[in-house]
Design an enzyme around this catalytic site. Structure first.
Site, PDB file in Angstrom:
ATOM      1  N   LYS A  36       0.816  -1.224   0.000  1.00 14.16           N
ATOM      2  CA  LYS A  36       0.000   0.000   0.000  1.00 14.16           C
ATOM      3  C   LYS A  36       0.848   1.271   0.000  1.00 14.16           C
ATOM      4  O   LYS A  36       0.369   2.341  -0.318  1.00 14.16           O
ATOM      5  CB  LYS A  36      -0.985   0.008   1.162  1.00 14.16           C
ATOM      6  CG  LYS A  36      -0.366  -0.014   2.547  1.00 14.16           C
ATOM      7  CD  LYS A  36      -1.482  -0.045   3.587  1.00 14.16           C
ATOM      8  CE  LYS A  36      -1.015  -0.420   4.960  1.00 14.16           C
ATOM      9  NZ  LYS A  36       0.035   0.383   5.571  1.00 14.16           N
ATOM     10  N   GLY A  40       9.803  -1.803   0.301  1.00 13.95           N
ATOM     11  CA  GLY A  40      10.945  -1.754   1.221  1.00 13.95           C
ATOM     12  C   GLY A  40      10.539  -1.824   2.685  1.00 13.95           C
ATOM     13  O   GLY A  40      11.366  -2.068   3.555  1.00 13.95           O
ATOM     14  N   THR A  42       9.165  -1.161   6.609  1.00 12.81           N
ATOM     15  CA  THR A  42       9.683  -0.340   7.707  1.00 12.81           C
ATOM     16  C   THR A  42      11.196  -0.211   7.606  1.00 12.81           C
ATOM     17  O   THR A  42      11.753   0.873   7.759  1.00 12.81           O
ATOM     18  CB  THR A  42       9.297  -0.968   9.064  1.00 12.81           C
ATOM     19  OG1 THR A  42       7.886  -1.010   9.145  1.00 12.81           O
ATOM     20  CG2 THR A  42       9.855  -0.175  10.229  1.00 12.81           C
ATOM     21  N   GLY A 115      -4.133  -4.967   0.721  1.00  9.57           N
ATOM     22  CA  GLY A 115      -4.520  -6.360   0.461  1.00  9.57           C
ATOM     23  C   GLY A 115      -5.329  -6.938   1.596  1.00  9.57           C
ATOM     24  O   GLY A 115      -5.051  -6.667   2.769  1.00  9.57           O
ATOM     25  N   VAL A 237       8.035   5.096  33.901  1.00 13.51           N
ATOM     26  CA  VAL A 237       7.385   6.402  33.825  1.00 13.51           C
ATOM     27  C   VAL A 237       6.040   6.295  34.551  1.00 13.51           C
ATOM     28  O   VAL A 237       5.202   5.460  34.210  1.00 13.51           O
ATOM     29  CB  VAL A 237       7.190   6.824  32.356  1.00 13.51           C
ATOM     30  CG1 VAL A 237       6.324   8.060  32.245  1.00 13.51           C
ATOM     31  CG2 VAL A 237       8.556   7.072  31.708  1.00 13.51           C
ATOM     32  N   HIS A 442      46.723  -8.345   9.614  1.00 10.44           N
ATOM     33  CA  HIS A 442      47.253  -7.380  10.581  1.00 10.44           C
ATOM     34  C   HIS A 442      47.642  -6.083   9.885  1.00 10.44           C
ATOM     35  O   HIS A 442      48.299  -6.134   8.843  1.00 10.44           O
ATOM     36  CB  HIS A 442      48.482  -7.950  11.285  1.00 10.44           C
ATOM     37  CG  HIS A 442      49.129  -6.941  12.171  1.00 10.44           C
ATOM     38  ND1 HIS A 442      48.598  -6.599  13.394  1.00 10.44           N
ATOM     39  CD2 HIS A 442      50.227  -6.147  11.983  1.00 10.44           C
ATOM     40  CE1 HIS A 442      49.356  -5.655  13.934  1.00 10.44           C
ATOM     41  NE2 HIS A 442      50.346  -5.365  13.091  1.00 10.44           N
TER      42      HIS A 442
HETATM   43  P1  NAI Z   1      12.488  -3.603  22.288  1.00  6.22           P
HETATM   44  O1  NAI Z   1      11.497  -4.643  22.593  1.00  6.22           O
HETATM   45  O2  NAI Z   1      13.816  -3.967  21.726  1.00  6.22           O
HETATM   46  O3  NAI Z   1      12.794  -2.717  23.574  1.00  6.22           O
HETATM   47  C1  NAI Z   1      11.800  -2.052  24.299  1.00  6.22           C
HETATM   48  C2  NAI Z   1      12.345  -1.803  25.687  1.00  6.22           C
HETATM   49  O4  NAI Z   1      11.425  -0.995  26.366  1.00  6.22           O
HETATM   50  C3  NAI Z   1      12.516  -3.077  26.503  1.00  6.22           C
HETATM   51  O5  NAI Z   1      13.829  -3.134  26.981  1.00  6.22           O
HETATM   52  C4  NAI Z   1      11.479  -2.937  27.618  1.00  6.22           C
HETATM   53  O6  NAI Z   1      11.929  -3.495  28.831  1.00  6.22           O
HETATM   54  C5  NAI Z   1      11.325  -1.431  27.701  1.00  6.22           C
HETATM   55  N1  NAI Z   1      10.024  -0.990  28.195  1.00  6.22           N
HETATM   56  C6  NAI Z   1       8.804  -1.438  27.853  1.00  6.22           C
HETATM   57  N2  NAI Z   1       7.843  -0.725  28.469  1.00  6.22           N
HETATM   58  C7  NAI Z   1       8.483   0.209  29.217  1.00  6.22           C
HETATM   59  C8  NAI Z   1       8.048   1.273  30.073  1.00  6.22           C
HETATM   60  N3  NAI Z   1       6.768   1.526  30.266  1.00  6.22           N
HETATM   61  N4  NAI Z   1       8.997   2.032  30.683  1.00  6.22           N
HETATM   62  C9  NAI Z   1      10.316   1.801  30.467  1.00  6.22           C
HETATM   63  N5  NAI Z   1      10.768   0.824  29.660  1.00  6.22           N
HETATM   64  C10 NAI Z   1       9.870   0.047  29.040  1.00  6.22           C
HETATM   65  O7  NAI Z   1      11.709  -2.576  21.330  1.00  6.22           O
HETATM   66  P2  NAI Z   1      12.198  -1.363  20.487  1.00  6.22           P
HETATM   67  O8  NAI Z   1      13.502  -0.839  20.943  1.00  6.22           O
HETATM   68  O9  NAI Z   1      11.027  -0.437  20.461  1.00  6.22           O
HETATM   69  O10 NAI Z   1      12.377  -2.012  19.074  1.00  6.22           O
HETATM   70  C11 NAI Z   1      11.266  -2.673  18.429  1.00  6.22           C
HETATM   71  C12 NAI Z   1      11.746  -3.843  17.624  1.00  6.22           C
HETATM   72  O11 NAI Z   1      12.488  -3.398  16.512  1.00  6.22           O
HETATM   73  C13 NAI Z   1      12.622  -4.761  18.432  1.00  6.22           C
HETATM   74  O12 NAI Z   1      12.223  -6.084  18.259  1.00  6.22           O
HETATM   75  C14 NAI Z   1      13.994  -4.524  17.884  1.00  6.22           C
HETATM   76  O13 NAI Z   1      14.788  -5.688  17.902  1.00  6.22           O
HETATM   77  C15 NAI Z   1      13.732  -4.059  16.460  1.00  6.22           C
HETATM   78  N6  NAI Z   1      14.772  -3.117  16.085  1.00  6.22           N
HETATM   79  C16 NAI Z   1      16.000  -3.593  15.842  1.00  6.22           C
HETATM   80  C17 NAI Z   1      17.024  -2.747  15.539  1.00  6.22           C
HETATM   81  C18 NAI Z   1      18.363  -3.309  15.324  1.00  6.22           C
HETATM   82  O14 NAI Z   1      18.491  -4.521  15.338  1.00  6.22           O
HETATM   83  N7  NAI Z   1      19.387  -2.507  15.150  1.00  6.22           N
HETATM   84  C19 NAI Z   1      16.836  -1.306  15.438  1.00  6.22           C
HETATM   85  C20 NAI Z   1      15.507  -0.905  15.755  1.00  6.22           C
HETATM   86  C21 NAI Z   1      14.525  -1.799  16.048  1.00  6.22           C
END
Ligand code: NAI
Length: 466
Positions: A36, A40, A42, A115, A237, A442
């Site tokens: 939609k 690519g 997200t 879809g 929070v 190296h």
């Molecule tokens: P995440 O699930 O990795 O982390 C969310 C964090 O927020 C957790 O550590 C959790 O304990 C914390 N949390 C939850 N509710 C909370 C609250 N009310 N107050 C404080 N902390 C709280 O999710 P994130 O960082 O949003 O990423 C989403 C997805 O996207 C993940 O599965 C991640 O692996 C993926 N992602 C991967 C990247 C990479 O591999 N470089 C980059 C960006 C996203």
């Protein structure tokens, strides 16, 4: 209303969907890809690629700031948000066209629109007031995910933002509070900190990146704290008051309640699968805890329908979605392929970077495996020192009986590239000896992996002129 017949119709054109489409086509299938928005998904449009493009800009900024250290005299740098954003858009646009070209080249039919599964062998694509019905033997759902919302703290795009909005960089807040110390939270902490914001990170668990090996995640926390990013763990929070000028955020921390006056709050507390309005219930596709249930062949409870990537909610990573896309494509074309999640590199693009593959030390111990751990610090690496990026370490976890690598965890320069050696080693069942006896160039950063392997073998003290 038109009717067309396909072998496979894929809903969603992200890294899962377009990889699946290309694979079905290469296996000789007639395939349609329904999307939609821009191709690519997200990853390309609001995730991996734009964040890495912004991170590169902040890295350049940092290098120019440190130019004197390298013997280069420059005037103090400034940021043009407009140019920074237009570069980001240019990178996205180029990759959008790249995916489009790949699809056309593979003879994948692209249908623009929303879809919906309207029959066991039928997908209806709606755009504006037009509808097309695609008849198909198999369907692959690859609809991705969206940022999770904290009830009562819905993003308004100005004071409370999600990761999509953070990428738009409407301005650089003086004070930014990030809720969530996962991948998104720490990467944006890094970006906004380098752009000049005072960043506070609030994480509910006892450490940032709770899924990572404790030692490397604590190492990253230390380095981020040293850079003056304020990190609060075991913290939640309790409430946010929206004022005229900014926000007052009340946080319950182990030290008691604390109040932060900030300009913006970024909510980064995970993502939720996009599975609404797909017709799943009507067709009998089982959903559990907001995710589409799949077996190891990526097949849903309806045998000719598959689900991959964030929609089935396993490991939310683009490269996992692509791998699941291949498995679903092969199976949809009559194959028998199962997903294997043993070797999934996880890469966090902070500064320095953090990357892991395989088991953490704690996970290995929980599984009752006797382990030997080897570590090597980048502080001793000539290449890292020349780059002025000699913080961090490589940690290797091996099975003490077989010597086989179980996990590799890296905090340091180019960790997200270095991890590939660990991933391949684990995939091939390599031992610490195999790594230690492989001649590493190296000077190079991978030498640090070799030295961690040598440490596993008890060769500590072996001298490398690095
Ligand atoms: P995440 O699930 O990795 O982390 C969310 C964090 O927020 C957790 O550590 C959790 O304990 C914390 N949390 C939850 N509710 C909370 C609250 N009310 N107050 C404080 N902390 C709280 O999710 P994130 O960082 O949003 O990423 C989403 C997805 O996207 C993940 O599965 C991640 O692996 C993926 N992602 C991967 C990247 C990479 O591999 N470089 C980059 C960006 C996203």
């Amino acid at each position: 209303m038109t009717n067309e017949n396909f072998d496979v119709v894929i809903i969603g054109g992200g890294p899962g969907g377009y990889t699946a489409a290309a694979r079905v086509a290469s296996l000789g299938g007639k395939v349609a890809l329904v999307e939609k928005e821009a191709l690519g998904g997200t990853c390309l449009n609001q995730g991996c690629i734009p964040t890495k493009t912004l991170l590169k800009s902040t890295e350049v900024l940092e290098t120019v700031r440190k130019a004197k250290e390298f013997g280069v005299e420059v005037d103090s740098p400034s940021i043009s948000l407009e140019k920074l954003l237009s570069r980001k858009q240019a990178v996205i646009k180029r990759l959008n066209s790249g995916v489009e070209f790949l699809m056309k080249n593979s003879k994948v039919s692209i249908f623009k629109g929303v879809g919906k599964i309207t029959g066991i062998n039928k997908v209806t694509v709606s755009q504006d007031s037009e509808q097309k019905v695609l008849k198909t033997s198999k369907i692959i759902i690859a609809t991705g995910s969206r940022p999770a919302v904290i009830p009562g703290l819905e993003p308004d795009g100005e004071k409370v933002i999600n990761s999509d909005q953070a990428l738009m960089l409407q301005g650089i807040p003086n004070n930014l509070l990030i809720i969530g110390g996962g991948a998104i939270g720490v990467e944006f902490a890094s970006i906004y900190h380098k752009l000049g914001s005072k960043v506070t990170l609030v994480e509910a668990m006892d450490r940032i990146l709770p899924f990572a090996d404790e030692e490397v995640s604590n190492g990253l926390r230390q380095l981020m704290t040293r850079e003056k990013i304020s990190i609060h763990t075991n913290a939640k929070v309790a409430g946010v008051i929206r004022g005229e000028d900014g926000l007052v955020v009340n946080v319950d921390t182990p030290k008691g309640p604390q109040q932060f006056n900030v300009d913006q709050v970024l909510v980064a507390v995970g993502r939720r699968p996009n599975i609404e309005n797909l017709g799943l219930e009507e067709i009998g596709v089982k959903v559990e805890k907001g995710k589409i249930l799949v077996n190891s062949m990526m097949q849903t409870s309806v045998p000719n329908i598959y689900a991959i990537g964030d929609a089935s909610g396993g490991i939310l990573l683009a490269h996992v979605a692509s791998s699941e896309g291949v498995v679903a494509a092969v199976n949809a074309m009559g194959g028998q392929k199962e997903m294997n999640y043993t070797v999934v590199p996880s890469c966090i693009y902070t500064s320095p970077e953090l990357a892991s593959v395989g088991l953490s030390e704690a996970q290995a111990k929980e599984q009752g495996i006797q382990v030997v751990v080897g570590k090597s610090q980048f502080v001793g690496s000539g290449k890292a020192l020349a780059m002025a990026e000699n913080k961090g370490l490589v940690k290797i976890i091996c099975d003490s009986e077989s010597g086989k690598l179980l996990g590799v965890h890296i905090l340091g320069p180019q960790a997200t590239s270095l991890i590939s050696e660990g991933a391949l080693a684990i995939k091939l069942g390599a031992t610490a000896e195999d790594i230690a006896e492989t001649i590493h160039a190296h000077p190079s950063l991978p030498e640090t992996l070799m030295e961690a392997a040598e440490q596993v073998l008890g060769l500590l003290g072996s001298v490398h002129v690095k």
